[in-house]
Each structure stands twice: as structure tokens, then as C-alpha cells.
Design a protein around this motif. Structure first.
Motif, PDB file in Angstrom:
ATOM      1  N   MET A   1      35.909  69.581  85.775  1.00  0.00           N
ATOM      2  CA  MET A   1      37.178  68.958  85.390  1.00  0.00           C
ATOM      3  C   MET A   1      37.412  69.201  83.902  1.00  0.00           C
ATOM      4  SD  MET A   1      37.153  65.482  87.634  1.00  0.00           S
ATOM      5  CE  MET A   1      37.073  65.556  89.414  1.00  0.00           C
ATOM      6  N   GLY A   2      37.652  70.459  83.570  1.00  0.00           N
ATOM      7  CA  GLY A   2      37.800  70.896  82.191  1.00  0.00           C
ATOM      8  C   GLY A   2      36.470  71.298  81.610  1.00  0.00           C
ATOM      9  N   SER A   3      36.475  72.304  80.731  1.00  0.00           N
ATOM     10  CA  SER A   3      35.205  72.763  80.149  1.00  0.00           C
ATOM     11  C   SER A   3      34.644  71.756  79.146  1.00  0.00           C
ATOM     12  CB  SER A   3      35.385  74.136  79.487  1.00  0.00           C
ATOM     13  OG  SER A   3      36.371  74.094  78.493  1.00  0.00           O
ATOM     14  N   LYS A   4      35.497  70.867  78.618  1.00  0.00           N
ATOM     15  CA  LYS A   4      34.991  69.833  77.706  1.00  0.00           C
ATOM     16  C   LYS A   4      34.001  68.927  78.428  1.00  0.00           C
ATOM     17  CE  LYS A   4      36.789  66.790  74.070  1.00  0.00           C
ATOM     18  NZ  LYS A   4      38.020  66.223  73.469  1.00  0.00           N
TER      19      LYS A   4
ATOM     20  N   LEU B   1      29.363  68.071  77.905  1.00  0.00           N
ATOM     21  CA  LEU B   1      28.542  66.875  78.107  1.00  0.00           C
ATOM     22  C   LEU B   1      27.542  67.082  79.235  1.00  0.00           C
ATOM     23  CD1 LEU B   1      27.852  63.927  77.522  1.00  0.00           C
ATOM     24  CD2 LEU B   1      29.691  63.266  79.088  1.00  0.00           C
ATOM     25  N   HIS B   2      27.974  67.647  80.352  1.00  0.00           N
ATOM     26  CA  HIS B   2      27.078  67.822  81.495  1.00  0.00           C
ATOM     27  C   HIS B   2      25.902  68.739  81.156  1.00  0.00           C
ATOM     28  CE1 HIS B   2      29.817  65.513  83.656  1.00  0.00           C
ATOM     29  NE2 HIS B   2      30.345  66.390  84.476  1.00  0.00           N
TER      30      HIS B   2
ATOM     31  N   VAL C   1      28.806  65.543  71.101  1.00  0.00           N
ATOM     32  CA  VAL C   1      28.063  65.367  72.348  1.00  0.00           C
ATOM     33  C   VAL C   1      26.559  65.434  72.095  1.00  0.00           C
ATOM     34  CG1 VAL C   1      27.542  66.464  74.561  1.00  0.00           C
ATOM     35  CG2 VAL C   1      29.920  66.106  73.873  1.00  0.00           C
ATOM     36  N   THR C   2      26.140  66.314  71.202  1.00  0.00           N
ATOM     37  CA  THR C   2      24.722  66.387  70.848  1.00  0.00           C
ATOM     38  C   THR C   2      24.234  65.038  70.343  1.00  0.00           C
ATOM     39  OG1 THR C   2      24.887  68.747  70.331  1.00  0.00           O
ATOM     40  CG2 THR C   2      23.033  67.546  69.375  1.00  0.00           C
ATOM     41  N   ASN C   3      25.020  64.410  69.492  1.00  0.00           N
ATOM     42  CA  ASN C   3      24.665  63.076  68.998  1.00  0.00           C
ATOM     43  C   ASN C   3      24.676  62.034  70.114  1.00  0.00           C
ATOM     44  OD1 ASN C   3      24.182  63.540  66.193  1.00  0.00           O
ATOM     45  ND2 ASN C   3      26.380  63.747  65.845  1.00  0.00           N
TER      46      ASN C   3
ATOM     47  N   LEU D   1      24.657  70.313  88.196  1.00  0.00           N
ATOM     48  CA  LEU D   1      25.225  69.606  89.338  1.00  0.00           C
ATOM     49  C   LEU D   1      24.569  68.241  89.532  1.00  0.00           C
ATOM     50  CD1 LEU D   1      27.119  69.540  91.776  1.00  0.00           C
ATOM     51  CD2 LEU D   1      25.341  70.751  93.085  1.00  0.00           C
ATOM     52  N   ARG D   2      23.291  68.121  89.204  1.00  0.00           N
ATOM     53  CA  ARG D   2      22.607  66.833  89.316  1.00  0.00           C
ATOM     54  C   ARG D   2      23.248  65.801  88.390  1.00  0.00           C
ATOM     55  NH1 ARG D   2      16.362  68.434  88.753  1.00  0.00           N
ATOM     56  NH2 ARG D   2      16.103  66.152  88.697  1.00  0.00           N
TER      57      ARG D   2
END
Length: 381
Positions: A100-103, A107-108, A133-135, A260-261
């Protein structure tokens, strides 16, 4: 008050989230703001995409939960797109995951691979979300320099000399945002070798390949790439579908399984109509890209004139949706864009939001109609 989580200590609200509130406030006060700060395409998607969405509404099961991996037809369309456009063979069963968007994918991927204490190489300048996201996941961002004198490409030898202890992931993005720099074949080959030698996952974020770019490239095309590389892509820029939130991550089947997990515990699948529209977009002929870039070429000519009016220098060979322009030495980017917003009612993104190496630059978006760009030029002339 309940205390917020420690993970937010190094994470601020996204710059554009805050700045657009200010822009909307000015607009509500009657200010004729021209927005040249955001890379949100203002053009429509292909008509066939819109038709596919509408036609899905009455399909049986259209409004139910969908597969976490996307329908098979969408995965097939993504694979065919990568084969046609990048000459990259992939398995639709195991080597592609719609997002649902590369953004979301940023995170994933980070949640799937990073532990506390792991370090992540973040481009400077680069997309701010990599560091945020790293933070958020408790890893440690380590900025690496991208400099104009090196064509905004990383110096991998210098990185190894500095030491790579605990580095587990490296974010790259070519064509590069915000500078528009393009990767060479040698850079992608060197990145793969670098990743293998140092046991680092290389993630290429690749949403701008088809915007004013003669040579679309995927890092997955190169030898041994799947050993240490993933690639993110998106329909947002290429097909004017930013609000649809359709992206994808591609690479080694074991890496995709890990992502995917995470993903399957965070959403319940993409609406069927959006998936059907995405399939139609991915099946567009080359005429779509020619038509799209014809519009952006005309707009870029005016934006170059805007940059000239601001006494900036810029690279006419850059790709993507933006013009990355260097300010004169004596000008502070953030103060300057605030002044232009106040006095000329034009919003421009300061380079500082993309990292310290952007502190002498501004970023101008091509996502505004030609008449608005001409009006902006007239205000600045």
C-alpha cells in the motif's frame, strides 16, 4: 498525561505534514499560494485505470478482504512490467509483494530486518523517511555523504575505510530524490559487491525511473543482486496514482517472505478495484510515458527559468519530478523559502529537510500546471 514512547524521542512530525498546514492556513486567509514544494502529481491516471476501478465495484467479492500478497493477476502484471521495462526476470509467486505505497515498504523492510543496535546507512541528502523509520524501529541511522562534485553518488571506498561495524542495511535511491542524479551501471555493480563483501542489505528505492529519464534501471538486473538487494517501486509518480497507494517490493524469495510476515500483521489486503486499476497501469503502452514526459518537459523549461530568476544553478541532465537548484553562497535556504512564501506566495522546499548536504539548495516540483508555473515566474521576475 500518559508519557509517549521513547521511540519518538528522535522522530519529528514529517516536514511536509507541518508545512502544508501553514500553506493551507495562508490559503484560507486568501493568499494565492502556488505550491512548488510537493511531488504529488496533479495529472490524471490513464483512463483505462479509472475504468477498471469503476467496473470492479459490482464484482462479486470486490468489497471483501483481499489477499495479503495481492491477487495473482497483479503480481503477474508487476513481473511482466519488470521484464519489459528493466529486463529483470522475477517469480510472481515468490519474488514480488504488492504494498500500500512504497512508503509502507520502508517500514515493513526495516521491521523485518533491523534489531536495536543495528546501523543503517542513510543518504545525505535523501528521503527523510529512511532516517525516521530507522529511529522508529530502534536502529541507528548513519548518514553517508552524497556530494555534487561526485555527481551525488556514494563513495563506497571511503565508507569502508570509516568502518562498517554493525551496519546491516543501506538505503539508496536512483534516480535520486531530491537531486535527480542517475546511477551508472558501475555504481549498481559496485553496490552489490559492497553489500556482499560487508554482509549489508542494499535497498534501492526506485519510483522515478520513468520521469524525464532516458535510461530506466533496476538494481535487480545486475549479477548477484538478489543475494543482497531489494527494490522498492511505486505507481505514484509513473502513473499519477499517488493517492491510490500502490507500491511493490521485489527481490529474493526469502527476503520477501520475511517482509510478508510483517505486512500480513499490519493490513488486510488492498481493495480489489485498486488492484485492477494497477494492472491496467502496468500494462500501458510506451505512448503513455511519451505523453507524460512531454508535459513534464514543458514544465521543466519554465521551472529552469524560475531557478534562473532565483540566481540558482542546476543540472539539466537530472531526472525525476524535481529541479534541484543550488543557491548563491550568501543565502540560507530555509530563511529564503520562508521569505518567498511570505512575499511571493510561492512554496518551495528547502534542501535542508533532506539532510545537511542540502543546506545550500532548494527543490522545485514539476507537479503544478503550466499556468501556475508561469504565474510563479512572473511573480519572481
Amino acid at each position: 498525561m500518559i508519557k509517549i514512547a521513547n521511540r519518538l524521542a528522535n522522530v519529528e512530525e514529517y516536514y511536509f505534514s507541518k508545512k502544508l498546514r501553514q500553506v493551507r492556513l495562508l490559503q484560507s486567509q486568501g493568499k494565492p499560494i502556488i505550491n512548488l514544494g510537493i511531488g504529488s502529481p496533479d495529472l490524471n491516471p490513464p483512463e483505462r485505470v479509472l475504468n477498471a476501478l469503476v467496473e470492479t465495484f459490482n464484482e462479486s467479492g470486490a468489497h471483501k478482504y483481499q489477499s495479503y500478497q495481492g491477487i495473482p493477476e497483479l503480481r503477474e502484471a508487476i513481473v511482466n512490467f519488470y521484464k519489459k521495462q528493466f529486463n529483470v526476470p522475477l517469480s510472481p509467486l515468490t519474488e514480488v509483494l504488492p504494498l500500500m505505497g512504497s512508503k509502507e515498504g520502508i517500514l515493513h523492510i526495516s521491521m523485518a530486518f533491523l534489531n536495536e543496535g543495528d546501523k543503517v546507512l542513510i543518504p545525505n541528502p535523501g528521503y527523510p523517511t529512511y532516517e525516521s523509520v530507522t529511529n522508529l524501529v530502534g536502529a541507528t541511522p548513519v548518514r553517508y555523504d552524497l556530494l555534487e562534485e561526485n555527481n551525488w553518488l556514494p563513495d563506497l571506498i571511503a565508507l569502508e575505510k570509516q568502518g562498517l561495524e554493525n551496519v546491516k542495511m543501506m538505503w539508496v535511491s536512483y534516480p535520486h530524490m531530491p537531486t535527480g542524479a542517475q546511477a551508472t551501471n558501475k555504481l549498481f555493480e559496485d553496490l552489490i559487491t559492497f553489500g556482499k563483501r560487508n554482509n549489508i542489505l542494499i535497498v534501492n528505492d526506485n519510483p522515478y525511473s520513468f520521469i524525464l529519464n532516458k535510461y530506466p534501471r533496476s538494481i535487480l538486473k545486475y549479477r548477484d543482486a538478489k543475494d543482497v538487494c531489494l527494490e522498492l517501486n511505486s505507481l505514484s509518480k509513473t502513473f499519477n496514482m499517488a493517492g491510490w497507494r500502490v507500491g511493490m517490493v521485489l527481490g529474493n524469495s526469502e527476503y520477501i517472505k520475511a517482509i510478508l510476515r510483517v505486512k500480513s500483521n499490519m493490513d488486510s489486503g488492498m481493495f480489489l478495484g485498486i488492484q485492477k486499476g494497477a494492472i491496467e497501469a502496468l500494462n500501458c503502452s510506451d505512448m503513455w510515458y511519451l505523453s507524460l514526459n512531454s508535459v513534464y518537459q514543458q514544465r521543466r523549461e519554465i521551472v529552469w527559468k524560475i531557478a534562473d530568476a532565483l540566481n540558482c544553478t542546476y543540472d539539466k541532465m537530472a531526472a525525476g519530478l524535481f529541479v534541484w537548484a543550488k543557491l548563491p553562497d550568501y543565502i540560507d535556504a530555509e530563511e529564503y523559502i520562508d521569505l518567498i512564501l511570505k512575499e511571493k506566495s510561492i512554496f518551495i522546499a528547502p534542501g535542508t529537510i533532506f539532510g545537511t548536504n542540502g543546506n545550500r539548495y532548494i527543490r522545485l516540483s514539476l507537479c503544478a500546471p503550466q499556468e501556475e508555473l508561469e504565474e510563479a515566474l512572473a511573480r519572481l521576475s
